[in-house]
Write a protein that holds these residues in place. Structure first.
Motif, PDB file in Angstrom:
ATOM      1  N   ALA A 191      -3.604   1.444  11.764  1.00  0.00           N
ATOM      2  CA  ALA A 191      -2.522   1.647  10.788  1.00  0.00           C
ATOM      3  C   ALA A 191      -2.770   0.815   9.545  1.00  0.00           C
ATOM      4  O   ALA A 191      -2.580   1.273   8.415  1.00  0.00           O
ATOM      5  CB  ALA A 191      -1.180   1.285  11.419  1.00  0.00           C
ATOM      6  N   LYS A 192      -3.219  -0.415   9.752  1.00  0.00           N
ATOM      7  CA  LYS A 192      -3.523  -1.299   8.624  1.00  0.00           C
ATOM      8  C   LYS A 192      -4.659  -0.716   7.789  1.00  0.00           C
ATOM      9  O   LYS A 192      -4.605  -0.716   6.556  1.00  0.00           O
ATOM     10  CB  LYS A 192      -3.893  -2.690   9.143  1.00  0.00           C
ATOM     11  CG  LYS A 192      -4.195  -3.705   8.054  1.00  0.00           C
ATOM     12  CD  LYS A 192      -4.512  -5.061   8.676  1.00  0.00           C
ATOM     13  CE  LYS A 192      -4.852  -6.085   7.591  1.00  0.00           C
ATOM     14  NZ  LYS A 192      -5.216  -7.400   8.189  1.00  0.00           N
ATOM     15  N   LYS A 193      -5.674  -0.209   8.475  1.00  0.00           N
ATOM     16  CA  LYS A 193      -6.807   0.396   7.776  1.00  0.00           C
ATOM     17  C   LYS A 193      -6.370   1.630   6.991  1.00  0.00           C
ATOM     18  O   LYS A 193      -6.880   1.902   5.907  1.00  0.00           O
ATOM     19  CB  LYS A 193      -7.900   0.752   8.785  1.00  0.00           C
ATOM     20  CG  LYS A 193      -9.160   1.349   8.166  1.00  0.00           C
ATOM     21  CD  LYS A 193     -10.217   1.564   9.227  1.00  0.00           C
ATOM     22  CE  LYS A 193     -11.459   2.197   8.609  1.00  0.00           C
ATOM     23  NZ  LYS A 193     -12.080   1.325   7.601  1.00  0.00           N
ATOM     24  N   ALA A 194      -5.423   2.381   7.558  1.00  0.00           N
ATOM     25  CA  ALA A 194      -4.959   3.612   6.911  1.00  0.00           C
ATOM     26  C   ALA A 194      -3.885   3.353   5.864  1.00  0.00           C
ATOM     27  O   ALA A 194      -3.459   4.283   5.185  1.00  0.00           O
ATOM     28  CB  ALA A 194      -4.420   4.564   7.979  1.00  0.00           C
ATOM     29  N   GLY A 195      -3.454   2.103   5.744  1.00  0.00           N
ATOM     30  CA  GLY A 195      -2.407   1.779   4.777  1.00  0.00           C
ATOM     31  C   GLY A 195      -1.039   2.273   5.192  1.00  0.00           C
ATOM     32  O   GLY A 195      -0.221   2.635   4.355  1.00  0.00           O
ATOM     33  N   ILE A 196      -0.798   2.288   6.498  1.00  0.00           N
ATOM     34  CA  ILE A 196       0.465   2.794   7.037  1.00  0.00           C
ATOM     35  C   ILE A 196       1.271   1.640   7.623  1.00  0.00           C
ATOM     36  O   ILE A 196       0.743   0.822   8.380  1.00  0.00           O
ATOM     37  CB  ILE A 196       0.213   3.857   8.129  1.00  0.00           C
ATOM     38  CG1 ILE A 196      -0.492   5.080   7.525  1.00  0.00           C
ATOM     39  CG2 ILE A 196       1.505   4.261   8.820  1.00  0.00           C
ATOM     40  CD1 ILE A 196      -1.009   6.054   8.568  1.00  0.00           C
ATOM     41  N   THR A 197       2.526   1.576   7.274  1.00  0.00           N
ATOM     42  CA  THR A 197       3.431   0.591   7.859  1.00  0.00           C
ATOM     43  C   THR A 197       4.102   1.217   9.070  1.00  0.00           C
ATOM     44  O   THR A 197       4.781   2.241   8.960  1.00  0.00           O
ATOM     45  CB  THR A 197       4.504   0.151   6.848  1.00  0.00           C
ATOM     46  OG1 THR A 197       3.851  -0.403   5.695  1.00  0.00           O
ATOM     47  CG2 THR A 197       5.419  -0.895   7.467  1.00  0.00           C
ATOM     48  N   LEU A 198       3.876   0.614  10.217  1.00  0.00           N
ATOM     49  CA  LEU A 198       4.483   1.138  11.443  1.00  0.00           C
ATOM     50  C   LEU A 198       5.970   0.825  11.435  1.00  0.00           C
ATOM     51  O   LEU A 198       6.376  -0.338  11.386  1.00  0.00           O
ATOM     52  CB  LEU A 198       3.806   0.521  12.666  1.00  0.00           C
ATOM     53  CG  LEU A 198       2.308   0.843  12.802  1.00  0.00           C
ATOM     54  CD1 LEU A 198       1.721   0.118  13.993  1.00  0.00           C
ATOM     55  CD2 LEU A 198       2.095   2.338  12.942  1.00  0.00           C
TER      56      LEU A 198
END
Length: 600
Positions: free
Chosen positions: A84-91
């Motif tokens: 998620a961090k790599k994809a720029g997504i905030t869980l």
């Protein structure tokens, strides 16, 4: 969109795996050496269209989450957070109370890095001294310092630990991260790194996993020139290469990696434009290091200091490298120089060393033969035995034969004598096999006949073809004859696929894979890649023709087996003089023969 689907949408598995494994195009897929077991021939496949991987050697397989779980040694939740961090997504569901222990340690290490970076830029005597050491003595620019996130660990008892406590990290977490140590006298937690230049160590994803810290006042600080993080859940020095995060793209681009001894050597090389340089982190070269490098390249340059310690390190490394798959070369530096010093003096000299690098075996052959005392029998024998010991480490029979001839020519010793001496060197105590525990004495699986093996392979191809990409063309119905082969181990998976496709009639099998039990995931992936390997280049019309041919062959085999079974039943009925049974079986055989004729 759910978190998992969004992450999968943003991260391409080929790009992700390519950060760890050197991949080459193989038909519609990508192939490389498996990162999960040692192998010399690549059997690790990655499918761009299906976004999955599978190793035909060790059966590891799955999607991007499974890859990161195995690669980073984490659980699913940690893998999801990393991706998620790599994809720029905030869980959306993530909160501090839910964070995994290992991710808490990553956070401590990141906060520590920022603390050291800020400390380096403070206006005080300690920071001034550290900046002067970095810029003047080591010749590193501010841009390089920021790129490698170099910092300063202040000369204080517990400034860092106190800072981390304000960030709501417990003393136990600070100790576990390796950033703190506990006083035996008072029980207080204090800073592990004090009055040192701090070099953060990254994993291939860019997470900080530990530190190496260089002393600034060696007369007062007697703990050693460098202190490294202890072994922690994030840091295992035997499997960490300093600079790999910054070097991995250049390694793949240049198709080679350069291994040096120290962190400053790595940084100086990068600053001078040699960006494919890495170093072992506080330990000698290990098999794990080589396994990691083999994911990115098949060529390794060894560049160690020219002093006695450096040459001993080279010899230790040779014993690790030669039996492996990497092609190793040696960069020879001028006497008394290390890479950092040489590059500060003249970067062109380092490039000359790279260009003139010899293979590892050539390096030792040249070094020994140019110094050997050919007039002294004892010294001559010692030189020969040293070369033979090095040569016996090689896994290549061709190399061994080539260098035995060179040694024979150089020293005037017959090949027969050299071979006999090599055998003596190779000989050693054999490891006796341990007694097999009772649990290992399992019942062997039932053997199948050669014809059944041939049929199983054909069934695999049929199923692989069906699972391959049919683009916009609907997949044909699966032949029912599959269920008649009781020896075929994949019947359960076949029936599961057939039932699912009958119900959904969709070319998208992503949803189907979610229904598979764990034991069938690997089988499914293997068949998928098998189909891609055989049929990935087929157009739809060719695919349909191949399907028709294979389906017909399967039906013929099924009919032939039925005829054989019926013939045996007829023989029994005739022996029993059962007229009614004989008539039934004759009618059945006639029908089977007609079906067989219609297929020819």
């Amino acid at each position: 969109m759910a978190n998992l689907d969004l992450i999968k949408q943003r991260i391409d598995i080929v790009e992700l795996v390519g950060q760890y494994v050197q991949l080459k195009k193989a038909g519609t897929n990508w192939k490389g050496l498996c990162p999960f077991h040692n192998e010399k021939s690549p059997s690790f496949m990655v499918s761009e269209t299906k976004q999955m991987f599978h190793c035909f050697g060790c059966s590891a397989g799955g999607d991007i989450f499974e890859f990161i779980k195995k690669m980073e040694g984490v659980e699913f939740k940690e893998a999801m957070i990393l991706l998620a961090k790599k994809a720029g997504i905030t869980l959306e569901y993530q909160s501090p109370g839910q964070e995994n222990r290992k991710n808490r340690l990553y956070d401590i290490l990141e906060e520590s890095t920022q603390f050291f970076e800020n400390a380096l830029r403070q206006n005080n005597a300690g920071a001034d001294f550290a900046r002067n050491y970095i810029a003047t003595k080591r010749g590193l620019t501010d841009q390089t310092t920021r790129h490698f996130r170099i910092g300063y660990a202040p000369d204080s008892w517990s400034d860092l630990c106190d800072f981390l406590a304000t960030k709501k990290f417990s003393a136990e977490e600070i100790l576990e991260s390796g950033m703190g140590a506990c006083s035996e006298k008072t029980g207080r937690v204090y800073d592990r790194f004090r009055n040192r230049v701090a070099f953060p160590i990254f994993n291939p994803f860019g997470n900080i996993i530990g530190f190496s810290a260089r002393v600034l006042n060696p007369e007062r600080d007697k703990m050693g020139k460098y202190i490294n993080s202890p072994e922690t859940p994030t840091f295992h020095k035997g499997s960490v290469l300093y600079g790999l995060f910054q070097a991995k793209d250049a390694i793949k681009e240049k198709k080679s990696a350069i291994l040096v001894e120290g962190q400053v050597d790595v940084i100086a090389c990068h600053q001078a434009g040699f960006r494919n340089v890495v170093a072992a982190s506080g330990t000698a070269l290990t098999q794990d290091h080589l396994k990691i490098l083999a994911r990115y390249t098949d060529t390794l340059y060894l560049c160690f200091d020219s002093d006695k310690a450096g040459q001993m390190a080279l010899l230790r490394s040779a014993k690790i490298v030669l039996p492996g798959t990497l092609a190793a070369k040696v960069i020879t530096l001028p006497a008394g120089k290390d890479p950092d010093e040489l590059i500060q003096k003249n970067p062109a000299l380092f490039q000359e060393g790279v260009t003139a690098a010899k293979s590892l075996l050539d390096h030792y052959f040249h070094a020994i033969t140019t110094r050997a005392d050919f007039g002294n029998a004892a010294a001559k024998e010692k030189s020969i035995r040293f070369l033979l010991k090095i040569l016996t480490l090689s896994s290549s029979a061709i190399q061994k034969e080539y260098y035995l001839e060179k040694i024979s020519h150089a020293f005037g010793i017959s090949g027969k004598s050299l071979n006999e001496e090599s055998k003596k060197i190779n000989a050693g105590p054999k490891i006796k096999p341990s007694v097999t525990p009772p649990a290992a004495a399992a019942v062997s699986p039932q053997k199948i006949t050669p014809q059944e093996k041939k049929t199983s392979d054909l069934l695999d191809r049929v199923l692989g073809l069906w699972l391959s990409d049919w683009l916009e063309t609907p997949r044909p119905p699966l032949p029912e004859e599959y269920l008649k082969f009781d020896f075929y181990p994949k019947t359960s998976l076949y029936k599961r696929i057939s039932d699912w496709y009958s119900a959904h009639n969709s070319n998208n099998l992503a949803d189907f894979t979610k229904t598979l039990p764990p034991e069938e995931h690997s089988i499914f992936q293997k068949l998928t890649f098998l189909g891609d390997e055989y049929y990935g280049h087929f157009q739809n019309d060719s695919r349909s023709k191949e399907w028709q041919f294979l389906s017909t062959e399967i039906k013929k085999i099924a009919l032939s087996r039925e005829l054989d079974t019926t013939s045996k039943q007829l023989f029994v009925a005739e022996a029993q003089k059962d007229a009614e049974k004989i008539q039934q079986l004759l009618v059945a055989m006639n029908g089977l023969h007609k079906q067989m004729s219609s297929l020819k």
